[in-house]
Design a protein around this motif. Sequence first.
Motif, PDB file in Angstrom:
ATOM      1  N   ASP A 273      -3.926   6.841  -2.246  1.00 36.67           N
ATOM      2  CA  ASP A 273      -3.427   5.736  -1.721  1.00 36.67           C
ATOM      3  C   ASP A 273      -4.167   5.436  -0.310  1.00 36.67           C
ATOM      4  O   ASP A 273      -4.328   6.649   0.143  1.00 36.67           O
ATOM      5  CB  ASP A 273      -1.861   5.667  -1.402  1.00 36.67           C
ATOM      6  N   PRO A 274      -4.819   4.463   0.059  1.00 40.34           N
ATOM      7  CA  PRO A 274      -5.479   4.310   1.363  1.00 40.34           C
ATOM      8  C   PRO A 274      -4.615   4.800   2.544  1.00 40.34           C
ATOM      9  O   PRO A 274      -5.288   5.235   3.350  1.00 40.34           O
ATOM     10  CB  PRO A 274      -5.968   2.789   1.235  1.00 40.34           C
ATOM     11  N   SER A 275      -3.541   4.393   2.416  1.00 41.78           N
ATOM     12  CA  SER A 275      -2.658   4.916   3.440  1.00 41.78           C
ATOM     13  C   SER A 275      -2.662   6.461   3.627  1.00 41.78           C
ATOM     14  O   SER A 275      -2.520   6.886   4.872  1.00 41.78           O
ATOM     15  CB  SER A 275      -1.282   4.499   3.289  1.00 41.78           C
ATOM     16  N   THR A 276      -2.937   7.139   2.755  1.00 43.68           N
ATOM     17  CA  THR A 276      -2.705   8.457   2.885  1.00 43.68           C
ATOM     18  C   THR A 276      -4.317   9.005   3.689  1.00 43.68           C
ATOM     19  O   THR A 276      -3.973  10.071   4.296  1.00 43.68           O
ATOM     20  CB  THR A 276      -2.928   9.082   1.651  1.00 43.68           C
ATOM     21  N   THR A 277      -5.331   8.276   3.223  1.00 48.35           N
ATOM     22  CA  THR A 277      -6.301   8.611   3.962  1.00 48.35           C
ATOM     23  C   THR A 277      -6.332   8.333   5.321  1.00 48.35           C
ATOM     24  O   THR A 277      -6.644   9.227   6.134  1.00 48.35           O
ATOM     25  CB  THR A 277      -7.628   8.140   3.362  1.00 48.35           C
ATOM     26  N   GLU A 278      -5.801   7.255   5.556  1.00 51.91           N
ATOM     27  CA  GLU A 278      -5.686   6.561   7.190  1.00 51.91           C
ATOM     28  C   GLU A 278      -4.581   7.551   7.904  1.00 51.91           C
ATOM     29  O   GLU A 278      -5.100   8.167   8.903  1.00 51.91           O
ATOM     30  CB  GLU A 278      -5.232   5.342   7.234  1.00 51.91           C
ATOM     31  N   ARG A 279      -3.597   7.945   7.218  1.00 49.26           N
ATOM     32  CA  ARG A 279      -2.741   8.818   7.965  1.00 49.26           C
ATOM     33  C   ARG A 279      -3.259  10.081   8.336  1.00 49.26           C
ATOM     34  O   ARG A 279      -3.279  10.946   9.300  1.00 49.26           O
ATOM     35  CB  ARG A 279      -1.242   8.973   7.146  1.00 49.26           C
ATOM     36  N   THR A 280      -3.933  10.815   7.318  1.00 46.81           N
ATOM     37  CA  THR A 280      -4.549  12.030   7.633  1.00 46.81           C
ATOM     38  C   THR A 280      -5.813  12.057   8.512  1.00 46.81           C
ATOM     39  O   THR A 280      -5.806  12.844   9.277  1.00 46.81           O
ATOM     40  CB  THR A 280      -5.208  12.550   6.205  1.00 46.81           C
TER      41      THR A 280
END
Length: 299
Positions: A162-169
């Motif tokens: 999920d793009p949110s996983t990338t952004e959170r990381t």
Amino acid sequence: MEPSQVAIIGSGLIGRSWAMVFAAGGFKVKLYDIAQQQLMSALENIRQQMKDMEKLGVLKGTLSAEQQLALISVCTDLKTAVEGATFIQECTPENLELKKKIFGQLDLIVDDNVILSSSTSCLLPSKLFTGLKHVKQCIVSHPVNPPYFVPLVEIVPHPETDPSTTERTYALMKKIGQSPVKLNREIEGKMICLVDEEKDIVYLDFSKAFDTIFPQHSLGETGYFVGVSNYCERYAEGMRLVLNTFGPVPEFSGETAQKVNQALSEKIPVVPKALDARRKWRDECLIGLAKLKTQMKSD
């Protein structure tokens, strides 16, 4: 959700360094391994490193060494180790089946808010995470060794991440003082090893650089500190996969590995005492560089 507690799976050199990075950022850290003795050794090593860096004035973060150490605890039970963590960084040996086993176990015990991250150097996210229930929460955060001193981190998503996983990381890496770089898709060798002018990537022609780089520094100052035979055992398959993408591939075994190992062993014997001394020398050089950068900023 911003994590205040993280779990590190594996207490080897990379796991220890990640634990120090997160503690410097003010995060509670649970360091997991299967052997209590290994964890005790890792904790003592972390303590000594933090104390030394504090004396030299290059300890990261705003907390004292003792305050940072107080944030790190150890655990031999995987479920207990990840309880309360919203970010999990896996740092086990570069073995596909071992890593898949670990992520399979994690997949059964985490909830839908936890990010599952791997430190893998060469294994593709699609090989690590495909089939997991929480695949959207899976990502690779590949550090440069040692991450405490070299802040570059490659963030590589699985095709279903999920793009949110990338952004959170990415945001988390920035928060703890690392220098993250996001890759939009997975490629063999990620980005540190590769760049190609026609495909928005650059290749390091290792077959040509081998004779020049290896005897001097070895694989970006990493193989030198575990021994070439050990390095080839760990990473030969990954290097072969990378090199297969751009030309004739040297073998990292047999006579070739023996010749390189012999050449380097003449300078640094492949014995624990000599390798530990070489790692210490490397870290002292990196500490000196960190001090210089701090002085330059103040000037």
